[in-house]
Design an enzyme around this catalytic site. Structure first.
Site, PDB file in Angstrom:
ATOM      1  N   LYS A  11      45.050 -35.518  27.155  1.00  0.00           N
ATOM      2  CA  LYS A  11      44.972 -34.160  27.603  1.00  0.00           C
ATOM      3  C   LYS A  11      46.463 -33.288  27.903  1.00  0.00           C
ATOM      4  CE  LYS A  11      40.782 -35.050  30.059  1.00  0.00           C
ATOM      5  NZ  LYS A  11      39.702 -34.943  31.314  1.00  0.00           N
ATOM      6  N   ASN A 114      43.811 -34.981  34.442  1.00  0.00           N
ATOM      7  CA  ASN A 114      43.795 -36.665  34.492  1.00  0.00           C
ATOM      8  C   ASN A 114      44.082 -37.277  33.251  1.00  0.00           C
ATOM      9  OD1 ASN A 114      41.321 -35.941  33.267  1.00  0.00           O
ATOM     10  ND2 ASN A 114      40.187 -36.982  34.525  1.00  0.00           N
ATOM     11  N   HIS A 117      40.597 -38.167  27.996  1.00  0.00           N
ATOM     12  CA  HIS A 117      39.391 -38.216  27.850  1.00  0.00           C
ATOM     13  C   HIS A 117      38.887 -39.406  27.152  1.00  0.00           C
ATOM     14  CE1 HIS A 117      35.293 -37.156  26.978  1.00  0.00           C
ATOM     15  NE2 HIS A 117      35.544 -37.344  25.823  1.00  0.00           N
ATOM     16  N   GLU A 128      30.987 -36.127  19.513  1.00  0.00           N
ATOM     17  CA  GLU A 128      32.461 -35.806  19.747  1.00  0.00           C
ATOM     18  C   GLU A 128      33.457 -36.091  18.713  1.00  0.00           C
ATOM     19  OE1 GLU A 128      33.411 -37.719  23.658  1.00  0.00           O
ATOM     20  OE2 GLU A 128      32.040 -36.480  24.756  1.00  0.00           O
TER      21      GLU A 128
HETATM   22  P1  RTP Z   1      36.168 -37.158  30.858  1.00  0.00           P
HETATM   23  O1  RTP Z   1      34.942 -36.596  30.280  1.00  0.00           O
HETATM   24  O2  RTP Z   1      37.291 -36.034  30.366  1.00  0.00           O
HETATM   25  O3  RTP Z   1      36.613 -38.482  30.018  1.00  0.00           O
HETATM   26  O4  RTP Z   1      36.152 -37.668  32.182  1.00  0.00           O
HETATM   27  P2  RTP Z   1      35.181 -38.432  33.067  1.00  0.00           P
HETATM   28  O5  RTP Z   1      34.168 -38.734  32.335  1.00  0.00           O
HETATM   29  O6  RTP Z   1      35.985 -39.503  33.854  1.00  0.00           O
HETATM   30  O7  RTP Z   1      34.787 -37.308  34.158  1.00  0.00           O
HETATM   31  P3  RTP Z   1      33.739 -36.276  33.951  1.00  0.00           P
HETATM   32  O8  RTP Z   1      32.729 -36.405  35.343  1.00  0.00           O
HETATM   33  O9  RTP Z   1      32.777 -36.242  32.656  1.00  0.00           O
HETATM   34  O10 RTP Z   1      34.670 -34.852  34.196  1.00  0.00           O
HETATM   35  C1  RTP Z   1      35.146 -34.338  33.158  1.00  0.00           C
HETATM   36  C2  RTP Z   1      36.401 -33.800  33.577  1.00  0.00           C
HETATM   37  O11 RTP Z   1      36.231 -32.709  34.074  1.00  0.00           O
HETATM   38  C3  RTP Z   1      37.745 -32.635  35.213  1.00  0.00           C
HETATM   39  N1  RTP Z   1      36.811 -32.780  36.495  1.00  0.00           N
HETATM   40  N2  RTP Z   1      37.466 -32.209  37.441  1.00  0.00           N
HETATM   41  N3  RTP Z   1      37.939 -30.616  39.854  1.00  0.00           N
HETATM   42  C4  RTP Z   1      37.171 -31.752  40.005  1.00  0.00           C
HETATM   43  O12 RTP Z   1      36.259 -31.941  40.863  1.00  0.00           O
HETATM   44  C5  RTP Z   1      36.815 -32.297  38.517  1.00  0.00           C
HETATM   45  N4  RTP Z   1      35.971 -33.109  38.322  1.00  0.00           N
HETATM   46  C6  RTP Z   1      36.015 -33.636  37.216  1.00  0.00           C
HETATM   47  C7  RTP Z   1      38.337 -33.943  34.854  1.00  0.00           C
HETATM   48  O13 RTP Z   1      39.190 -33.584  33.739  1.00  0.00           O
HETATM   49  C8  RTP Z   1      37.440 -34.863  34.122  1.00  0.00           C
HETATM   50  O14 RTP Z   1      37.925 -35.849  33.388  1.00  0.00           O
HETATM   51 MG    MG Z   2      33.074 -37.595  30.885  1.00  0.00          MG
END
Ligand code: RTP
Ligand code: MG
Length: 140
Positions: A11, A114, A117, A128
């Site tokens: 990212k 973070n 992804h 994707e």
């Molecule tokens: P990713 O899809 O990016 O691999 O991350 P992930 O599965 O661990 O998390 P996900 O719940 O799918 O959330 C996607 C991305 O959204 C951003 N986020 N921001 N500000 C917040 O509370 C928040 N929560 C999620 C993060 O960049 C997260 O990776």
């Molecule tokens: Mg995710």
């Protein structure tokens, strides 16, 4: 033994800090092979399509702005159980909860910014990968 492929993004917070090589070293050390990789700069609209599943979440607009703020490196990683292995190497979404030694524990700046992804299931991995790469770009 079944080889699996997953989609990964380094990212903007990480490309900005020149962390692409350090993150790739963690993937390779975990046995994940980078079979496709390119650096691109998404528009906010393209980021919005990619993260459409989160369209109703309060952080969606901020997330799309962030993903379009600077270049990203998108990748296809291959290995045994690649989807789960990649998510293990990434660590929890919030770096405060990420296990020691994971990418997010070492590099992530916040729950939003973070660093990486990774696809969360075989169906989303296939969607994707197809959004970012043509078959000719996947070199296993
Ligand atoms: P990713 O899809 O990016 O691999 O991350 P992930 O599965 O661990 O998390 P996900 O719940 O799918 O959330 C996607 C991305 O959204 C951003 N986020 N921001 N500000 C917040 O509370 C928040 N929560 C999620 C993060 O960049 C997260 O990776
Ligand atoms: Mg995710």
């Amino acid at each position: 033994m079944t080889l699996e492929r997953t989609f990964s993004i380094i990212k903007p917070d990480a490309t900005r800090r020149n962390l692409t090589g350090a993150i790739n070293a963690k993937f390779e050390a975990a046995g994940l092979r980078i079979v496709a990789q390119k650096r691109i700069h998404l528009t906010k609209a393209q980021a919005g399509v990619f993260y459409a599943v989160h369209a109703e979440r309060p952080f969606y607009d901020e997330l799309c702005e962030f993903m379009a703020s600077e270049p990203i490196v998108c990748q296809v990683l291959e290995g045994e159980g690649a989807i789960a292995k990649n998510r293990e190497v990434m660590g929890a979404t919030n770096p405060a909860d990420a296990a020691a030694g994971t990418i997010r524990a070492e590099f992530a700046e916040s729950v939003g910014e973070n660093s990486v992804h990774g696809s969360d299931a075989p169906d989303t991995a296939a969607i994707e990968i197809a959004y970012f790469f043509s078959g000719l770009e996947l070199v296993g």
